[in-house]
Design an enzyme around this catalytic site. Structure first.
Site, PDB file in Angstrom:
ATOM      1  CE1 TYR A  83      -4.176   1.277  -0.359  1.00  0.00           C
ATOM      2  CE2 TYR A  83      -4.188   1.842   1.959  1.00  0.00           C
ATOM      3  CZ  TYR A  83      -4.800   1.857   0.725  1.00  0.00           C
ATOM      4  OH  TYR A  83      -6.037   2.444   0.580  1.00  0.00           O
ATOM      5  CG  ASP A  84       3.519   4.474   1.373  1.00  0.00           C
ATOM      6  OD1 ASP A  84       3.396   5.124   0.315  1.00  0.00           O
ATOM      7  OD2 ASP A  84       3.985   4.957   2.417  1.00  0.00           O
ATOM      8  CB  VAL A  85       5.495   0.165  -3.525  1.00  0.00           C
ATOM      9  CG1 VAL A  85       6.821  -0.101  -4.238  1.00  0.00           C
ATOM     10  CG2 VAL A  85       4.925  -1.124  -2.960  1.00  0.00           C
TER      11      VAL A  85
ATOM     12  CB  THR B  15       3.344   8.438  -1.083  1.00  0.00           C
ATOM     13  OG1 THR B  15       3.653   7.856   0.191  1.00  0.00           O
ATOM     14  CG2 THR B  15       4.008   9.803  -1.179  1.00  0.00           C
TER      15      THR B  15
END
Length: 235
Positions: free
Chosen positions: A53-55, A98
């Site tokens: 969910y936030d690579v 992000t």
């Protein structure tokens, strides 16, 4: 981690005393391969799929041997076991990830899926090759990193590549033109891979096992040229 994050290597502070250090093409491909293996494990090889969910580059950590590790699972989601690949989240956290890396579908319903990680990974690939963040002054007039790369592939591929990789190629052209062609071909393949992973339609994005296969082929091509160069030097 001893070598910090991928973010730190791609966007070094000019005041850094080690500013001359940078990642060569082989190192970048290897790091991208490490991250692809991590995502493949999370998505396909556990009891249930896990969405990071936030690579993004700051969550790719490099150990003493420059092996990449995916960190920061604060936003991770475990999808229901035996569910479809696409799973609706019950979270009320709003847009996940992000800005610049979050999949476009996350802005319309907060749908959590492994496809979302692939989109973020695609942007990470493009950033690793171009050296430009998805939120960049060049992209303020409606131009995205994806569109910037797409235009480059049509007209001026090398102009969108990280200037440090460009300089390395320029220094090699006269001495080893065949090796340069292999590197340019590899850069084009990497950019196309990044674009394929970050397509608008989630189900059209490249799955992890295909990403791994393509990156292996690119790395083997680069290593093949290096081995040939060493053999010629010995003869």
């Amino acid at each position: 981690m001893p070598n910090g994050s991928l973010e730190g290597w791609l966007h070094r502070d000019t005041t850094d005393e080690a500013e001359q250090k940078h990642l060569n093409l082989h190192q970048r491909v290897t790091i991208l391969l490490d991250v692809a293996y991590a995502l493949d494990y999370l998505h396909c090889h556990g009891h249930a799929p896990i969405v990071h969910y936030d690579v993004k580059p700051s969550n790719v950590l490099l150990d003493a041997d420059m092996v990449a590790h995916v960190g920061d699972f604060g936003l991770a989601r475990i999808l229901a076991e035996e569910s479809s690949v696409l799973q609706q989240s019950t979270s009320s956290m709003g847009l996940g990830g992000t800005i610049g890396y979050a999949a476009p579908e996350y802005g319309a319903g907060n749908t959590v899926s492994t496809y979302g990680d692939i989109y973020s990974y695609g942007i990470l690939v493009l950033e690793t090759v171009t050296g430009k963040r998805p939120i960049n002054s060049k992209f303020r007039e409606g131009l995205s990193l994806r569109e910037y790369v797409e235009l480059g592939l049509c007209e001026r591929t090398m102009e969108v590549v990280d200037s440090r990789l460009q300089l390395n190629l320029e220094n090699r052209i006269s001495a080893d033109p065949r090796s340069c062609k292999t590197r340019i071909d590899s850069l084009v393949l990497l950019l196309r891979l990044g674009l394929s992973c970050s397509l608008e339609v989630p189900s059209s994005r490249m799955p992890t096992h295909v990403i791994i296969k393509e990156l292996h082929a690119i790395r083997e091509s680069l290593e093949g040229m290096q081995n040939m160069k060493l053999e010629n030097a010995v003869m």
